[in-house]
Write a protein that holds these residues in place. Sequence first.
Motif, PDB file in Angstrom:
ATOM      1  N   ARG A  87      35.722  45.268  33.239  1.00  0.00           N
ATOM      2  CA  ARG A  87      34.523  45.925  33.770  1.00  0.00           C
ATOM      3  C   ARG A  87      34.283  47.252  33.063  1.00  0.00           C
ATOM      4  N   ASN A 125      36.989  39.525  30.218  1.00  0.00           N
ATOM      5  CA  ASN A 125      37.301  39.129  31.598  1.00  0.00           C
ATOM      6  C   ASN A 125      36.734  40.175  32.548  1.00  0.00           C
ATOM      7  N   LEU A 126      35.591  39.870  33.135  1.00  0.00           N
ATOM      8  CA  LEU A 126      34.918  40.830  33.995  1.00  0.00           C
ATOM      9  C   LEU A 126      35.538  40.920  35.379  1.00  0.00           C
ATOM     10  N   LYS A 127      36.493  40.062  35.677  1.00  0.00           N
ATOM     11  CA  LYS A 127      37.182  40.150  36.963  1.00  0.00           C
ATOM     12  C   LYS A 127      38.271  41.213  36.941  1.00  0.00           C
ATOM     13  N   SER A 128      38.587  41.712  35.774  1.00  0.00           N
ATOM     14  CA  SER A 128      39.600  42.753  35.663  1.00  0.00           C
ATOM     15  C   SER A 128      38.936  44.126  35.600  1.00  0.00           C
ATOM     16  N   ASP A 129      39.636  45.143  36.074  1.00  0.00           N
ATOM     17  CA  ASP A 129      39.102  46.502  36.015  1.00  0.00           C
ATOM     18  C   ASP A 129      38.865  46.943  34.575  1.00  0.00           C
ATOM     19  N   TYR A 132      23.957  34.902  37.416  1.00  0.00           N
ATOM     20  CA  TYR A 132      24.916  34.577  38.464  1.00  0.00           C
ATOM     21  C   TYR A 132      24.175  34.295  39.782  1.00  0.00           C
ATOM     22  N   ARG A 162      29.823  41.567  43.759  1.00  0.00           N
ATOM     23  CA  ARG A 162      31.262  41.447  43.950  1.00  0.00           C
ATOM     24  C   ARG A 162      32.038  41.942  42.726  1.00  0.00           C
ATOM     25  N   LEU A 163      31.494  41.679  41.522  1.00  0.00           N
ATOM     26  CA  LEU A 163      32.134  42.140  40.295  1.00  0.00           C
ATOM     27  C   LEU A 163      31.838  43.612  39.984  1.00  0.00           C
ATOM     28  N   LYS A 164      30.911  44.206  40.762  1.00  0.00           N
ATOM     29  CA  LYS A 164      30.484  45.594  40.557  1.00  0.00           C
ATOM     30  C   LYS A 164      29.854  45.795  39.176  1.00  0.00           C
ATOM     31  N   VAL A 208      27.351  37.463  43.243  1.00  0.00           N
ATOM     32  CA  VAL A 208      28.474  37.560  42.305  1.00  0.00           C
ATOM     33  C   VAL A 208      28.488  38.901  41.589  1.00  0.00           C
ATOM     34  N   LYS A 209      27.341  39.340  41.099  1.00  0.00           N
ATOM     35  CA  LYS A 209      27.323  40.587  40.337  1.00  0.00           C
ATOM     36  C   LYS A 209      27.708  41.783  41.195  1.00  0.00           C
TER      37      LYS A 209
END
Length: 392
Positions: free
Chosen positions: A78, A71-75, A95, A102-104, A99-100
Amino acid sequence: MTDLPLSGIRVLDLTRVRAGPTAVRQFADWGADVIKIEVPDSAGGDGGLGGPRKGPDFQNLHRNKRSMELNLKSDAGRAVLLKLAETADVVVENYRPDVKHRLKIAYEDLSAVNEGLIYVSISGFGQDGPYEKRPGVDQIAQGMGGLMSITGEPGRGPMRVGIPVADLTAGLLAAQGAMMALIQRARTGKGQWVQTSLLQAQTFMLDFQAARWLMDGEVAGQVGNEHPTGVPTNAYPTADGYMNAAPAGQKLYERFCHAIGAADLIDDPDYLDGGQRYRNRDALNARIADILKTRTTADWIETLNAAGVPCGPINSIDQTFADPQVQHLGMARAVEDGGPELKLVAQPITLSGSDPKLWRRAGDKGAETGDILAEAGYETDEIERLRRDGVI
């Protein structure tokens, strides 16, 4: 896979749909260790294609890859990706450009932990510019990139090509760009950001049609099954179906005329040279069609090949894979993983020192998550914590 040219290369696959997976498949089939990173079901993941994992599309695109959920939306997710990026050679994503960031997980984020990383981005229209944030899919690129305006018969309206040519070409160009970057990294030690898009790929694939416009100001139109400039080249009716014949060029045209028993067409002033044949293409094609309708496709193919004239049948897909030359080339290949029989489309490249294998079918989502994390140095209790927290 140690005998394959990309053995020892590790690729993180963040792609979805088709263009990105096509790029990554070139790495997977030629020996790279590909880790397909998928969104967990708990975070809204769908496998990346919309089709079933055991279906032909998914299997053909995602063979030879290991799958992990993240889950790349979680710290925490990532952080796992950054850890994996430390030892990766290539990351591929498709993406939408924002998007990339925003997801860092953009190039600047991942290259900060690995300066040798090759980061590949495929988008609909490019990473910046007026269309940067537009969603893009193959058919949109076929239309915007000019292909649909030159495909199909005159007066019938625009026509898409029967395969996702913009997606596939963008994927292949992205893989080519990544491999060039890897070669350059061998000299410099530094990675770089490789970019392409469906619109760029489709415009590039206009090829000589684009050059006709850029050099001569000539806007090509639809000509159906005819060649835009090489006359005669067409799909002609025969006694039992259709066939392609391509005797463009003076010598081939003369051979063709003799072979079909129409030597008078050689000296006919309306068809005397390429320019005349182009100007009088409708009448010439009609005359050829009347002749070819008198014999079967197989008869004509034997006759014309004996005369050295390019020709061939117009196969359905099942007939293509039954063709003895296609079988000789091994374009249908079995997956060699010990499971139920599964044949997929083989690589169209032959290397004298390497033979790519289909060694793994696309399995269950996340099946190798634990193994991949363990290889990255995570302890068993850390992996279980990530699982409990919904990170994997």
